[in-house]
Scaffold this motif. Structure first.
Motif, mmCIF file in Angstrom:
data_model
loop_
_atom_site.group_PDB
_atom_site.id
_atom_site.type_symbol
_atom_site.label_atom_id
_atom_site.label_comp_id
_atom_site.label_asym_id
_atom_site.label_seq_id
_atom_site.Cartn_x
_atom_site.Cartn_y
_atom_site.Cartn_z
ATOM 1 N N LEU A 38 25.746 44.643 54.795
ATOM 2 C CA LEU A 38 25.123 44.670 56.119
ATOM 3 C C LEU A 38 26.150 44.407 57.204
ATOM 4 N N LEU A 39 27.070 43.492 56.939
ATOM 5 C CA LEU A 39 28.120 43.205 57.915
ATOM 6 C C LEU A 39 28.994 44.428 58.147
ATOM 7 N N ALA A 40 29.220 45.215 57.092
ATOM 8 C CA ALA A 40 30.081 46.397 57.222
ATOM 9 C C ALA A 40 29.439 47.477 58.086
ATOM 10 N N ILE A 41 28.113 47.567 58.059
ATOM 11 C CA ILE A 41 27.446 48.628 58.834
ATOM 12 C C ILE A 41 26.737 48.084 60.075
ATOM 13 N N TRP A 42 26.975 46.810 60.388
ATOM 14 C CA TRP A 42 26.242 46.168 61.485
ATOM 15 C C TRP A 42 26.464 46.879 62.813
ATOM 16 N N ARG A 43 27.698 47.195 63.126
ATOM 17 C CA ARG A 43 27.985 47.829 64.412
ATOM 18 C C ARG A 43 27.403 49.239 64.464
ATOM 19 N N ARG A 44 27.451 49.930 63.342
ATOM 20 C CA ARG A 44 26.894 51.283 63.328
ATOM 21 C C ARG A 44 25.382 51.238 63.556
ATOM 22 N N LEU A 45 24.713 50.258 62.950
ATOM 23 C CA LEU A 45 23.273 50.126 63.164
ATOM 24 C C LEU A 45 22.960 49.728 64.598
ATOM 25 N N GLY A 46 23.903 49.102 65.265
ATOM 26 C CA GLY A 46 23.661 48.625 66.615
ATOM 27 C C GLY A 46 23.922 49.637 67.697
ATOM 28 N N ARG A 47 24.265 50.872 67.333
ATOM 29 C CA ARG A 47 24.493 51.874 68.362
ATOM 30 C C ARG A 47 23.218 52.116 69.151
ATOM 31 N N PRO A 48 23.327 52.250 70.438
ATOM 32 C CA PRO A 48 22.128 52.501 71.235
ATOM 33 C C PRO A 48 21.539 53.851 70.911
ATOM 34 N N PRO A 49 20.212 53.990 70.993
ATOM 35 C CA PRO A 49 19.579 55.269 70.710
ATOM 36 C C PRO A 49 19.982 56.331 71.720
ATOM 37 N N GLN A 50 20.027 57.575 71.251
ATOM 38 C CA GLN A 50 20.416 58.695 72.110
ATOM 39 C C GLN A 50 19.198 59.535 72.474
ATOM 40 N N GLY A 51 18.129 58.903 72.894
ATOM 41 C CA GLY A 51 16.937 59.654 73.283
ATOM 42 C C GLY A 51 15.923 59.685 72.161
ATOM 43 N N ASP A 52 14.826 60.386 72.399
ATOM 44 C CA ASP A 52 13.713 60.398 71.470
ATOM 45 C C ASP A 52 13.975 61.260 70.253
ATOM 46 N N GLY A 53 14.668 62.351 70.420
ATOM 47 C CA GLY A 53 14.795 63.300 69.332
ATOM 48 C C GLY A 53 16.175 63.339 68.766
ATOM 49 N N ALA A 54 16.551 64.499 68.316
ATOM 50 C CA ALA A 54 17.871 64.698 67.749
ATOM 51 C C ALA A 54 18.783 65.315 68.787
ATOM 52 N N TRP A 55 20.036 64.890 68.794
ATOM 53 C CA TRP A 55 21.005 65.537 69.688
ATOM 54 C C TRP A 55 22.070 66.185 68.826
ATOM 55 N N ILE A 56 22.659 67.222 69.325
ATOM 56 C CA ILE A 56 23.649 67.985 68.571
ATOM 57 C C ILE A 56 24.882 68.152 69.431
ATOM 58 N N ALA A 57 25.968 67.637 68.952
ATOM 59 C CA ALA A 57 27.214 67.716 69.705
ATOM 60 C C ALA A 57 27.821 69.105 69.578
ATOM 61 N N ALA A 58 28.616 69.488 70.592
ATOM 62 C CA ALA A 58 29.237 70.811 70.577
ATOM 63 C C ALA A 58 30.150 70.967 69.375
#
Length: 624
Positions: free
Chosen positions: A343-363
């Motif tokens: 859990l400590l290893a993925i803690w920061r990744r889980l803490g990323r702020p949400p990017q909106g309601d749905g899915a986003w797709i980067a270029a």
């Protein structure tokens, strides 16, 4: 943590003001529209999967893609969506036809090359084909010989292989009494089927080429998803109003704390506005509002069912009880430490702020062909995962298990070992106690939700009965406290009398008594549900036993092989404990959820509802 109080609001105004009102309410985003009872009224679908997303998934799954166009002035999102969905439907139809043609060609190939003449040229005779296993050929020959002797028809075995004989029959009507079904190949010859198959494959290639050409818009189309979905929801909402030109009316469910804002808006715009709380008999949607620390409990609840509006929000209870059950099933402090490190290893990744309601797709993802979904669930589940690790660590210390090794009683860790996993009577008692308290809590929470306290007395009676059973069981297990048995038995009797007296309290005396006696049939369910929590002990004991077995196996290998024993022992320890940890986590999730959504919900949540689905924009909503 509670179910948010809703009110039913009504807007009414001139038809000319309808579009402006819908635009403002869509932007305000805090109400769920109630479809009116008129043709064409459809519910609003606010989920992430819609025609626009289906179109994007279709384009992104193309085996080849074109270089992306980035100039938005040349882009028409609606046209791309329509074309992509049209190609998707066309491609699916062509694939189905090709598969059917391939199947027919496989069926017809053993009969050789031929073509069908017209019915007139055949003198009304038709061809019938049969694939006959060798062991049934004698029966088919007898049936065909009898059939052809009675009318102007003939048959012949045109081919055979190791398993089947391929028989062709020429007759006006289908032969009867044939022990095998006829082969349905249609009215086209093998050459015609092969030609049509080629035409279909060429058509598939043409559609795929159009699909590849359309993929150049993926980047701009992905950025337009929310706009397309907002437009679709807006069109659906327009069909949910009651229109009687020159006026219209719209009804919706709104959180009570937002009613004043809507009232002020309607006053400013000169629109008629009324509101009232829901009445018994209505089934408003359920909107649960929890602290950010316990939102994961809400997700676990909605995973199985949404509580009815008139019930209560069990998110907080499920949040804590799920972590407790997981800890009791894992039952090892060493495994808990490993989970904590993970859990400590993925803690920061889980803490990323949400990017909106749905899915986003980067270029870059589109250009590389690897679209990525960004979800907000990580932040919601961080507190629960942390609580699971903490509870698992505490319980593992209490049972004194560290990768299956128990510390000595003289050590510091040994002093905290207050629960002996090998003491079956003790651990079964702990599991039953936890289960009984869980069922009691469910009944108490159900009892307090009623406006009239007398309606909650049956649930209170069951809580007393289960609690009395626990007290009586404690007195039986500890003879020196024999008074507990008498007290618990009395509590059980009082609780069951309350159940009999108030289960059907609104009925006439005779029916009330019968309904109360029928209510007593849940005694076996209460007994079984409490005993169901014994799985906590059984699974915890299994985890501890497996860990000990792998340790003993490794020790035996180390002692048996002087040189390679250490390597084999390390491999056994690594594989064994990894497998045991995987089984423990799986059991903790599955049975931790089961005890909540089956036993607990069975006593605590009597009504199922539906989730509140706000009419709001995907982006730019004013409702937080």
């Amino acid at each position: 943590m509670s179910i948010v109080a809703l009110e039913r609001v009504t807007f009414a105004g001139l038809t000319s003001e309808k579009e402006r009102l819908l635009d403002d309410l869509h932007r305000f985003g805090c109400l769920e529209i109630i479809p009116c009872d008129q043709p064409g009224a459809t519910p609003v679908h606010d989920g992430p999967s819609g025609p626009a997303r289906d179109a994007l998934k279709f384009l992104l799954s193309s085996p080849h893609r074109r270089r992306q166009i980035r100039d938005p002035e040349r882009f028409d999102a609606d046209a791309v969506e329509r074309k992509a969905l049209q190609l998707q439907s066309q491609l699916q139809t062509l694939h189905e036809e090709r598969d059917d043609l391939i199947q027919r060609l496989e069926l017809i190939r053993p009969f050789g090359k031929f073509r069908f003449a017209s019915i007139e040229a055949m003198g009304d005779l038709r061809l019938w084909f049969y694939v006959v296993p060798h062991d049934q050929m004698s029966g088919v020959e007898s049936a065909l010989s009898e059939s052809t002797s009675n009318n102007n028809s003939a048959w012949q075995t045109v081919n055979r292989d190791a398993r089947f004989c391929y028989v062709a029959v020429v007759s006006i009507d289908e032969p009867i009494d044939i022990p095998v079904p006829r082969v349905r190949i249609g009215s086209r010859s093998p050459d015609e089927l092969a030609k049509r198959r080629d035409d279909v494959e060429f058509a598939i290639e043409d559609v795929q080429a159009e699909r590849i050409s359309l993929t150049r818009w993926c980047l701009l189309f992905a950025r337009s998803l929310t706009e397309l979905e907002d437009a679709a929801a807006r069109r659906q909402a327009a069909g949910q109003t009651l229109d009687a030109d020159p006026v219209f009316a719209l009804q919706a469910w709104v959180p009570s704390d937002r009613v004043n804002e809507l009232a002020e808006y309607a006053k400013q715009k000169g629109i008629l506005f009324e509101h009232r709380p829901p009445v018994q008999g209505e089934r408003p949607p359920t909107l649960m509002r929890n602290m950010s620390q316990t939102e994961a409990g809400e997700d676990l609840v909605n995973f199985y069912m949404t509580p009815g509006y008139w019930t209560w929000d069990p998110s907080g209870v499920v949040f804590v009880s799920f972590a407790i059950f997981f800890a009791m099933i894992l039952a090892d402090a060493g495994y808990a430490l490993l989970l904590g490190v993970g859990l400590l290893a993925i803690w920061r990744r889980l803490g990323r702020p949400p990017q909106g309601d749905g899915a986003w797709i980067a270029a870059s993802d589109i250009e590389q062909g690897e679209p990525e979904l960004q979800r907000s669930m990580g932040q919601r589940f961080r507190p629960m995962l942390l609580l699971i690790v903490v509870f698992s660590l505490i319980y593992g210390v209490l049972v004194g298990s560290y990768f299956g090794v128990s510390p000595s009683t003289d050590s510091l860790l040994g002093r905290f070992n207050v629960l002996d996993m090998s003491n079956s009577q003790l651990m079964m008692g702990v599991s039953v106690l936890v289960g009984g308290l869980h069922v009691i809590l469910a009944n108490l929470m159900d009892a307090r939700r009623y406006v009239d306290w007398r309606d909650g007395l049956p649930s209170l009676g069951w809580a007393m009965a289960v609690g009395g059973g626990l007290v009586a069981g404690a007195g039986y297990a500890m003879p020196q406290l024999g008074v507990l048995t008498t007290f618990g038995g009395g509590l059980v009797v009082i609780g069951l009398l309350v159940v009999v007296g108030f289960t059907a309290r609104h009925e006439k005396p005779v029916r009330r008594l019968v309904g109360g006696l029928i209510g007593l049939t849940k005694i076996s369910a209460a007994f079984g549900d409490v005993l169901s929590y014994l799985r906590l002990f059984a699974l915890g004991l299994a985890s501890a036993s497996l860990a000990t077995a792998f340790n003993d196996m490794a020790a035996g290998l180390h002692g048996s092989f002087p040189r390679l024993g250490l390597l084999f022992a390390l491999l056994v320890l690594l594989f064994g404990h990894a497998l045991n940890l995987l089984l423990g986590v799986s059991s903790g999730v599955i049975h931790g959820l089961r005890l909540n959504v089956i036993e607990f919900f069975n006593w605590g949540l009597k009504d199922e509802g539906r989730r509140f689905t706000p009419f709001r924009r995907k982006e730019g909503s004013l409702w937080n």
